[in-house]
Scaffold this active site. Structure first.
Site, PDB file in Angstrom:
ATOM      1  N   ASP A   1       9.800  -2.326  -2.708  1.00  0.00           N
ATOM      2  CA  ASP A   1      11.264  -2.415  -2.733  1.00  0.00           C
ATOM      3  C   ASP A   1      11.830  -2.507  -1.325  1.00  0.00           C
ATOM      4  O   ASP A   1      11.607  -1.632  -0.490  1.00  0.00           O
ATOM      5  CB  ASP A   1      11.850  -1.204  -3.453  1.00  0.00           C
ATOM      6  CG  ASP A   1      11.309  -1.066  -4.867  1.00  0.00           C
ATOM      7  OD1 ASP A   1      10.993  -2.099  -5.468  1.00  0.00           O
ATOM      8  OD2 ASP A   1      11.194   0.071  -5.347  1.00  0.00           O
TER       9      ASP A   1
ATOM     10  N   ASP B   1      10.382  -0.203   4.716  1.00  0.00           N
ATOM     11  CA  ASP B   1      11.768  -0.198   5.182  1.00  0.00           C
ATOM     12  C   ASP B   1      12.306   1.223   5.368  1.00  0.00           C
ATOM     13  O   ASP B   1      13.443   1.390   5.798  1.00  0.00           O
ATOM     14  CB  ASP B   1      12.674  -0.994   4.232  1.00  0.00           C
ATOM     15  CG  ASP B   1      12.726  -0.414   2.833  1.00  0.00           C
ATOM     16  OD1 ASP B   1      11.651  -0.084   2.283  1.00  0.00           O
ATOM     17  OD2 ASP B   1      13.818  -0.299   2.266  1.00  0.00           O
TER      18      ASP B   1
ATOM     19  N   ASP C   1       4.977  -2.043   1.398  1.00  0.00           N
ATOM     20  CA  ASP C   1       5.929  -1.492   0.439  1.00  0.00           C
ATOM     21  C   ASP C   1       6.455  -2.602  -0.470  1.00  0.00           C
ATOM     22  O   ASP C   1       6.423  -3.777  -0.106  1.00  0.00           O
ATOM     23  CB  ASP C   1       7.081  -0.854   1.224  1.00  0.00           C
ATOM     24  CG  ASP C   1       8.138  -0.220   0.348  1.00  0.00           C
ATOM     25  OD1 ASP C   1       7.792   0.318  -0.723  1.00  0.00           O
ATOM     26  OD2 ASP C   1       9.321  -0.256   0.742  1.00  0.00           O
TER      27      ASP C   1
END
Length: 177
Positions: free
Chosen positions: A11, A134, A9
Site C-alpha cells: 500500500d 512509505d 511494501d
C-alpha cells in the site's frame, strides 16, 4: 552468486491506496479531501475521523480494487533479474485485506511466487538487504538499507533515502549492483 534481497511494501508503494482512500473517505464522510490538500499531513490529520477510516479500510473489495502504481509491474520484473523480491505488507491489522491482497498480487504481479509474499503485523522481523516502504515506522527498523517511497504523509521526513517513483527506485538499486 546469491541475489540481494528487497522487501517491498504494497500500500502506497505497489498499490495506489491514496487515490482510493480519498475517494471512499469523501463518499462516506461527505468531504472534499484531495491529494493536494493532504500533502505533508500525517495520516491522522488527513483522515481525522479514525472510526470512519477504519470502516473504509475494512470495506469488502477495498484492497482488491486498488490501482497499480505507475511503472510498478515493469520495475519489479526488471529488478527480479538481479534481486530476490519479497512483497511485505503489514496486513493483519485489516484481516479482510489478506485474501484481497493475495488476489491483487496474483492479478498484477503473477511472477512473484507465493512464498515471496509475507503478510504480517510488524515488519521489524524482516531482514532483507533493502526495504522499500512509505512508512518510517517500518523503515526505522530496517536491518538493511531503508528506501522511503514518497507518499503524502512522508514528504516532510528526511531521515531515509527517498525515491519518488519506480523509475528512481530501479535506477538506485541497479547502481548498487
Amino acid at each position: 552468486m546469491k541475489k540481494k534481497t528487497i522487501a517491498i511494501d504494497m500500500d502506497g508503494v505497489l498499490a495506489d491506496i491514496e487515490a482510493q482512500l480519498i475517494e471512499h473517505y469523501n463518499k462516506a464522510n461527505g468531504t472534499i479531501v484531495s491529494r493536494e490538500s493532504i500533502q505533508g499531513l500525517a495520516e491522522e490529520e488527513a483522515f481525522s475521523d479514525r472510526t470512519l477510516l477504519r470502516g473504509v479500510l475494512n470495506t469488502d473489495n477495498f484492497f482488491r480494487t486498488l490501482p497499480v502504481m505507475p511503472d510498478a509491474v515493469e520495475s519489479l520484473q526488471r529488478l527480479q533479474e538481479n534481486f530476490e523480491i519479497f512483497i511485505v505488507s503489514a496486513a493483519t491489522e485489516f484481516p479482510v485485506s489478506l485474501a484481497e491482497k493475495v488476489a491483487w498480487l496474483g492479478e498484477y504481479f503473477p511472477f512473484i511466487k507465493w512464498e515471496n509474499i509475507i503478510l504480517c503485523g510488524s515488519k521489524r522481523i524482516i531482514n532483507t538487504d533493502y526495504m522499500i516502504d512509505d512508512h518510517c515506522k517500518n523503515l526505522d527498523y530496517c536491518m538493511g538499507k531503508p528506501i522511503m517511497f514518497t507518499a503524502f504523509h512522508n514528504v516532510n521526513q528526511t531521515h531515509h533515502l527517498r525515491v519518488n517513483n519506480w523509475k528512481e527506485a530501479v535506477a538506485y538499486l541497479e547502481e548498487t549492483l
